[in-house]
Every structure is written in structure tokens, then in C-alpha cells.
Design a protein around this motif. Structure first.
Motif, PDB file in Angstrom:
ATOM      1  N   ILE A  19       0.837  -1.210   0.000  1.00  0.00           N
ATOM      2  CA  ILE A  19       0.000   0.000   0.000  1.00  0.00           C
ATOM      3  C   ILE A  19       0.867   1.253   0.000  1.00  0.00           C
ATOM      4  N   ILE A  20       1.901   1.287   0.831  1.00  0.00           N
ATOM      5  CA  ILE A  20       2.788   2.452   0.864  1.00  0.00           C
ATOM      6  C   ILE A  20       3.473   2.644  -0.492  1.00  0.00           C
ATOM      7  N   ALA A  21       3.902   1.557  -1.111  1.00  0.00           N
ATOM      8  CA  ALA A  21       4.547   1.652  -2.432  1.00  0.00           C
ATOM      9  C   ALA A  21       3.579   2.246  -3.462  1.00  0.00           C
ATOM     10  N   ILE A  22       2.348   1.825  -3.422  1.00  0.00           N
ATOM     11  CA  ILE A  22       1.340   2.361  -4.349  1.00  0.00           C
ATOM     12  C   ILE A  22       1.093   3.843  -4.084  1.00  0.00           C
ATOM     13  N   ILE A  23       0.962   4.214  -2.825  1.00  0.00           N
ATOM     14  CA  ILE A  23       0.706   5.615  -2.475  1.00  0.00           C
ATOM     15  C   ILE A  23       1.861   6.507  -2.933  1.00  0.00           C
ATOM     16  N   VAL A  24       3.089   6.063  -2.692  1.00  0.00           N
ATOM     17  CA  VAL A  24       4.256   6.852  -3.105  1.00  0.00           C
ATOM     18  C   VAL A  24       4.301   6.972  -4.632  1.00  0.00           C
ATOM     19  N   THR A  25       3.944   5.919  -5.336  1.00  0.00           N
ATOM     20  CA  THR A  25       3.902   5.971  -6.799  1.00  0.00           C
ATOM     21  C   THR A  25       2.842   6.944  -7.285  1.00  0.00           C
ATOM     22  N   VAL A  26       1.663   6.898  -6.682  1.00  0.00           N
ATOM     23  CA  VAL A  26       0.599   7.829  -7.064  1.00  0.00           C
ATOM     24  C   VAL A  26       1.024   9.271  -6.786  1.00  0.00           C
ATOM     25  N   LEU A  27       1.715   9.487  -5.666  1.00  0.00           N
ATOM     26  CA  LEU A  27       2.188  10.840  -5.349  1.00  0.00           C
ATOM     27  C   LEU A  27       3.034  11.424  -6.477  1.00  0.00           C
ATOM     28  N   PHE A  56       5.669  12.610   0.661  1.00  0.00           N
ATOM     29  CA  PHE A  56       6.603  11.507   0.467  1.00  0.00           C
ATOM     30  C   PHE A  56       7.299  11.161   1.779  1.00  0.00           C
ATOM     31  N   LEU A  57       7.771  12.175   2.479  1.00  0.00           N
ATOM     32  CA  LEU A  57       8.440  11.939   3.759  1.00  0.00           C
ATOM     33  C   LEU A  57       7.489  11.338   4.792  1.00  0.00           C
ATOM     34  N   ASN A  84      -4.631  -1.251  11.401  1.00  0.00           N
ATOM     35  CA  ASN A  84      -3.765  -1.043  10.232  1.00  0.00           C
ATOM     36  C   ASN A  84      -4.580  -0.738   8.983  1.00  0.00           C
ATOM     37  N   ILE A  85      -5.702  -1.396   8.822  1.00  0.00           N
ATOM     38  CA  ILE A  85      -6.569  -1.115   7.670  1.00  0.00           C
ATOM     39  C   ILE A  85      -7.105   0.316   7.753  1.00  0.00           C
ATOM     40  N   LEU A  86      -7.511   0.733   8.953  1.00  0.00           N
ATOM     41  CA  LEU A  86      -7.975   2.109   9.142  1.00  0.00           C
ATOM     42  C   LEU A  86      -6.835   3.088   8.869  1.00  0.00           C
ATOM     43  N   LEU A  87      -5.638   2.756   9.328  1.00  0.00           N
ATOM     44  CA  LEU A  87      -4.465   3.593   9.063  1.00  0.00           C
ATOM     45  C   LEU A  87      -4.231   3.718   7.556  1.00  0.00           C
ATOM     46  N   MET A  88      -4.330   2.616   6.838  1.00  0.00           N
ATOM     47  CA  MET A  88      -4.137   2.647   5.381  1.00  0.00           C
ATOM     48  C   MET A  88      -5.221   3.486   4.695  1.00  0.00           C
ATOM     49  N   LEU A  89      -6.436   3.441   5.209  1.00  0.00           N
ATOM     50  CA  LEU A  89      -7.508   4.269   4.658  1.00  0.00           C
ATOM     51  C   LEU A  89      -7.143   5.745   4.774  1.00  0.00           C
ATOM     52  N   ILE A  90      -6.688   6.137   5.946  1.00  0.00           N
ATOM     53  CA  ILE A  90      -6.340   7.535   6.181  1.00  0.00           C
ATOM     54  C   ILE A  90      -5.099   7.924   5.368  1.00  0.00           C
ATOM     55  N   VAL A  91      -4.109   7.054   5.316  1.00  0.00           N
ATOM     56  CA  VAL A  91      -2.887   7.342   4.559  1.00  0.00           C
ATOM     57  C   VAL A  91      -3.175   7.381   3.051  1.00  0.00           C
ATOM     58  N   SER A  92      -4.112   6.584   2.593  1.00  0.00           N
ATOM     59  CA  SER A  92      -4.403   6.548   1.151  1.00  0.00           C
ATOM     60  C   SER A  92      -4.981   7.863   0.640  1.00  0.00           C
ATOM     61  N   VAL A  93      -5.444   8.717   1.521  1.00  0.00           N
ATOM     62  CA  VAL A  93      -5.982  10.025   1.136  1.00  0.00           C
ATOM     63  C   VAL A  93      -4.855  11.042   0.921  1.00  0.00           C
ATOM     64  N   VAL A  94      -3.651  10.724   1.357  1.00  0.00           N
ATOM     65  CA  VAL A  94      -2.524  11.658   1.266  1.00  0.00           C
ATOM     66  C   VAL A  94      -2.295  12.161  -0.163  1.00  0.00           C
ATOM     67  N   PRO A  95      -2.266  11.314  -1.209  1.00  0.00           N
ATOM     68  CA  PRO A  95      -2.053  11.866  -2.556  1.00  0.00           C
ATOM     69  C   PRO A  95      -3.125  12.877  -2.972  1.00  0.00           C
TER      70      PRO A  95
END
Length: 191
Positions: A19-27, A56-57, A84-95
Motif C-alpha cells: 500500500i505504501i509503495a502504491i501511495i508513493v507511486t501515485v504521489l 513523500f516523507l 492497520n486497515i484504518l491507518l491505510m484508509l487515512i494514509v491513502s488520502v494523502v495523494p
């Protein structure tokens, strides 16, 4: 009361990594291209680069923090997985929020949403830290890695300072406080 089913962490860590790899790529894919191949065109989109750098940081710091924690965790349960799933939901909004802030750097609403996203990340990390320590009480290094003061309280206080600054007419202070928090966290992890 039923028996609690404990699980190993490998699959959770692999999911988090992906998930983090995908988010960083989308960024990076969301970064706008300069209008021309000139320094002036690059400088014109500096807020996009600044928002990208912060996000990114944040993502890479979260990945590093997660890796640090889970190398000292022996067992997890469904509650930890859902946190962790809830954390990923919130982090996925970062981009999405990164582009919103880059396009509107002095907007009160965009900066508050950006700051609240990071505040929610810290709240979830705090609840997760407490649950992991309770579930893995014999892991001394885990307690050190999940130092609530340095990992949760200080970043949350900085986010609140940024939010107060935004309410007082300086919305970009939220992004500045997020950046300070991340740089501080990276420096703390390098000790």
C-alpha cells in the motif's frame, strides 16, 4: 468469552509495504509537469514540489516506523489488523490532499484537511501502539520504539500548533508543522 486468535505479522507487513509503495507511486504520478523546460516553469509549480516532499516523507517515515515496530512484535490479532486497515484508509488520502494543498497552498480548508489527516494518523498510531504493547508485554525494545511522547504527543502538539496558526490566518503553518514533525521523526529514528 471466546479465545483470542493471535496471528503472525508477515502478511500484514507485506500488505502495508504494498500500500505504501502504491501511495508513493501515485504521489509522484500526480506531480504536474512544468509548462516548459525552464527554471521559471519549474519554480512556478514549487508548491506542488513542497507538498510532494512533505507527503513523500510522511509515507516513507510511516513505512520505516511500521517496519521498526513490527520487527519486535511477536503476535497480533484482528484488532491490530483493523487498526492497520484504518491507518491505510487515512494514509491513502494523502495523494489527494497533497494535490489539493499544492493547488491551494493558502486555503484554510485545504490546509486544515491536510493537517487533520496527519492528526488522525497519529491517533491511530497511538491506539495501535498501546494495543501492541499490551499484547507483547515482554518486548522491551517495542516499548522504546513506541515511545508515546516522541512518537505521538510531540507530533500531535505540533499539528495543533499548525491548526491554531491556520485559525489565526496563516494556513500554510499546518504544512510547515507537518514538515517539522516529519524531519524531527526522521532525525529521532536515526539516533
Amino acid at each position: 468469552m471466546g479465545k483470542i486468535n493471535y496471528m503472525e505479522t508477515g502478511r500484514l507487513e507485506a500488505f502495508y509495504d504494498a500500500i505504501i509503495a502504491i501511495i508513493v507511486t501515485v504521489l509522484v504520478l500526480e506531480l504536474p509537469q512544468p509548462a516548459s523546460a525552464s527554471l521559471a516553469s519549474i519554480w512556478a509549480i514549487k508548491t506542488s514540489y513542497f507538498a510532494y516532499l512533505i507527503s513523500f516523507l510522511v509515507c516513507t517515515n510511516l513505512w520505516q516506523y511500521h517496519h521498526l515496530i513490527y520487527q519486535h512484535v511477536d503476535k497480533i490479532n484482528a484488532k491490530i489488523i483493523w487498526l492497520n486497515i484504518l491507518l491505510m484508509l487515512i494514509v491513502s488520502v494523502v495523494p489527494y490532499l497533497t494535490i489539493f494543498v499544492a493547488n491551494n497552498p493558502f486555503s484554510f480548508l485545504t490546509q486544515v484537511l491536510y493537517g487533520v489527516d496527519f492528526l488522525l494518523i497519529n491517533v491511530i498510531l497511538y491506539v495501535m501502539a498501546q494495543s501492541l504493547i499490551k499484547m507483547n508485554p515482554d518486548q522491551e525494545f517495542l516499548k522504546e520504539a513506541l515511545d508515546v511522547k516522541n512518537s505521538i504527543i510531540i507530533p500531535t502538539a505540533l499539528f495543533v500548533v499548525g491548526l491554531v496558526g491556520a485559525f489565526l490566518g496563516h494556513p500554510i503553518l499546518i504544512s510547515v508543522c507537518v514538515l517539522i514533525t516529519i524531519v524531527r521523526s526522521i532525525l529521532y529514528s536515526l539516533r
